[in-house]
Design a protein around this motif. Structure first.
Motif, mmCIF file in Angstrom:
data_model
loop_
_atom_site.group_PDB
_atom_site.id
_atom_site.type_symbol
_atom_site.label_atom_id
_atom_site.label_comp_id
_atom_site.label_asym_id
_atom_site.label_seq_id
_atom_site.Cartn_x
_atom_site.Cartn_y
_atom_site.Cartn_z
ATOM 1 N N GLU A 1 -1.510 8.784 3.041
ATOM 2 C CA GLU A 1 -0.981 10.052 2.241
ATOM 3 C C GLU A 1 0.086 10.784 2.867
ATOM 4 O O GLU A 1 0.227 12.052 2.553
ATOM 5 C CB GLU A 1 -2.084 10.777 1.483
ATOM 6 N N SER A 2 1.125 10.323 3.753
ATOM 7 C CA SER A 2 2.191 10.891 4.624
ATOM 8 C C SER A 2 3.325 10.455 4.200
ATOM 9 O O SER A 2 3.478 9.279 3.853
ATOM 10 C CB SER A 2 1.837 10.869 6.037
ATOM 11 N N LEU A 3 4.251 11.327 4.167
ATOM 12 C CA LEU A 3 5.801 11.143 4.076
ATOM 13 C C LEU A 3 6.589 10.738 5.311
ATOM 14 O O LEU A 3 6.774 11.470 6.128
ATOM 15 C CB LEU A 3 6.601 12.274 3.127
ATOM 16 N N PHE B 1 4.625 11.873 -9.727
ATOM 17 C CA PHE B 1 5.873 11.407 -9.436
ATOM 18 C C PHE B 1 6.276 12.220 -8.222
ATOM 19 O O PHE B 1 6.118 13.270 -8.062
ATOM 20 C CB PHE B 1 6.961 12.042 -10.689
ATOM 21 N N LEU B 2 7.117 11.465 -7.483
ATOM 22 C CA LEU B 2 8.074 11.882 -6.560
ATOM 23 C C LEU B 2 9.455 11.443 -6.426
ATOM 24 O O LEU B 2 9.775 10.208 -6.579
ATOM 25 C CB LEU B 2 7.229 11.593 -4.967
ATOM 26 N N ALA C 1 9.017 6.881 2.327
ATOM 27 C CA ALA C 1 8.158 6.242 1.979
ATOM 28 C C ALA C 1 6.881 7.065 2.242
ATOM 29 O O ALA C 1 6.482 7.807 3.097
ATOM 30 C CB ALA C 1 7.830 5.096 2.919
ATOM 31 N N VAL C 2 6.064 6.788 1.221
ATOM 32 C CA VAL C 2 4.531 7.586 1.188
ATOM 33 C C VAL C 2 3.471 6.446 1.215
ATOM 34 O O VAL C 2 3.321 5.687 0.308
ATOM 35 C CB VAL C 2 4.453 8.550 0.157
ATOM 36 N N GLY D 1 0.760 -1.033 0.170
ATOM 37 C CA GLY D 1 0.133 -0.091 0.128
ATOM 38 C C GLY D 1 1.143 1.259 0.058
ATOM 39 O O GLY D 1 0.316 2.142 0.473
ATOM 40 N N LEU D 2 2.047 1.186 -0.749
ATOM 41 C CA LEU D 2 2.784 2.528 -0.619
ATOM 42 C C LEU D 2 2.643 2.933 -2.060
ATOM 43 O O LEU D 2 2.543 2.462 -3.085
ATOM 44 C CB LEU D 2 4.331 2.058 -0.547
ATOM 45 N N ARG D 3 2.531 4.392 -1.886
ATOM 46 C CA ARG D 3 2.411 5.028 -3.276
ATOM 47 C C ARG D 3 3.817 5.532 -3.604
ATOM 48 O O ARG D 3 4.097 5.413 -5.145
ATOM 49 C CB ARG D 3 1.479 6.458 -2.900
ATOM 50 N N PHE D 4 4.814 5.961 -2.942
ATOM 51 C CA PHE D 4 6.231 5.967 -3.346
ATOM 52 C C PHE D 4 7.093 5.552 -2.150
ATOM 53 O O PHE D 4 6.670 5.278 -1.116
ATOM 54 C CB PHE D 4 6.402 7.667 -3.266
#
Length: 324
Positions: free
Chosen positions: A245-247, A281-282, A234-235, A220-223
């Motif tokens: 939705e946190s970094l 993108f990040l 990790a986001v 479940g990681l976005r980035f």
């Protein structure tokens, strides 16, 4: 008589040197999808010193509009930004140029002034990953296979035609593949995080001989990526024990660490939240080796640019990984 630069040129010089002088630290860049039909913007965030409630409010916009129109957008270790546009005349081309420094740099203007460094078949949608190692070797995953090669040189019409095959199966099932600044390859697959030196040939069982550093919960990681100082960022886009939705940032896990254990570690901190769901993108340069002379040459190119006819192929045989 002393020459006097116009205010716009002075701002350009300041922003240009600031952007590159600090890029050897933990800078963050992001490109948004665009809100309410917008075309997407490009942002630059200097290193996080403390927790930021709304991280986009503390960023510098360095490009708009059109920055959602990329299939891939990532950094070369020399500090240049690289991208594969998904629309326009440069579709399927990997282009390379310094990041823009003006808030309203249109994506197409940046692409037109960039150097063409690799060609891909834009009609083939099966290219899943494209990224660099710290020495500037390009890696790609297509049709479940892993390839590597230098930036394009003749006579190959497409980069994959001359790239080296490193893995024959299983590479499309990774959620993330990326390098750290020491040249170690990380891979997230089936909720588990692995690392090892990259494979050297198709017989190299990378997964079977890799070090398992993340055991459970890495889903479940976005980035997910490593900064130039070795910290893992990790986001998370879902999960009951974290801010969505946190970094987060922390030391790279070791010895089979679960994601929950990594989050609760004293070295892991929540540094920003909100707005990451709008980012396509990040990224951050994993290693920056920009000589001072190159900075001066790039500044001169920006101040006295004459090429407005689209990406230029400046790569010559034997010099395929030189600054373009």
């Amino acid at each position: 008589m002393h020459s006097v630069l116009q205010q716009e040129d002075q701002l350009l010089i300041s922003s240009y040197f600031i952007s590159f002088s600090i890029m050897s630290f933990q800078d963050l860049f992001g490109a948004s999808f665009g809100d309410q039909g917008g075309d997407g913007a490009l942002y630059h965030k200097i290193p996080f010193e403390s927790y930021t409630e709304h991280w986009q409010y503390s960023t510098i916009q360095i490009g708009y509009p059109g920055w959602k129109e990329f299939l891939f957008l990532f950094f070369h270790p020399d500090g240049d930004l690289c991208g594969v546009p998904k629309t326009g005349q440069s579709v399927g081309q990997l282009v390379k140029a310094p990041p823009p420094s003006f808030a309203y740099t249109h994506q197409q203007d940046w692409v037109d002034g960039a150097t063409l460094v690799a060609l891909f078949n834009h009609k083939d949608p099966s290219l899943k990953f494209l990224f660099f190692d710290p020495e500037g070797t390009l890696y790609g995953v297509k049709d479940d296979k892993l390839y590597s090669g230098q930036l394009q040189s003749y006579p190959c019409p497409f980069w994959l035609d001359c790239a080296k095959l490193l893995g024959t199966s299983g590479w499309s099932s990774y959620d993330f593949l990326f390098f750290d600044s020491e040249g170690i390859l990380y891979g997230l697959k089936n909720g588990k995080l692995h690392k090892r030196s990259p494979p050297t040939d198709p017989t190299d069982d990378w997964l079977g001989t890799s070090e398992l550093i993340g055991t459970t919960g890495w889903r479940g990681l976005r980035f997910l990526f490593v900064m130039s100082n070795g910290e893992l960022y990790a986001v998370a886009k879902e999960g009951k024990n974290l801010q969505k939705e946190s970094l987060y940032k922390g030391l790279s896990p070791t010895q089979g660490t679960s994601f929950d254990k990594w989050l609760s570690s004293s070295s892991t901190t929540l540094i920003a939240k909100d707005g990451f769901d709008t980012m396509q993108f990040l990224m951050s340069p994993i290693k920056v080796w920009v000589p001072y002379l190159v900075l001066l040459l790039r500044l001169a190119e920006r101040l006295f640019a004459t090429n407005h006819n689209g990406p230029k192929m400046c790569v010559q045989p034997g010099l395929s990984n030189s600054y373009g």
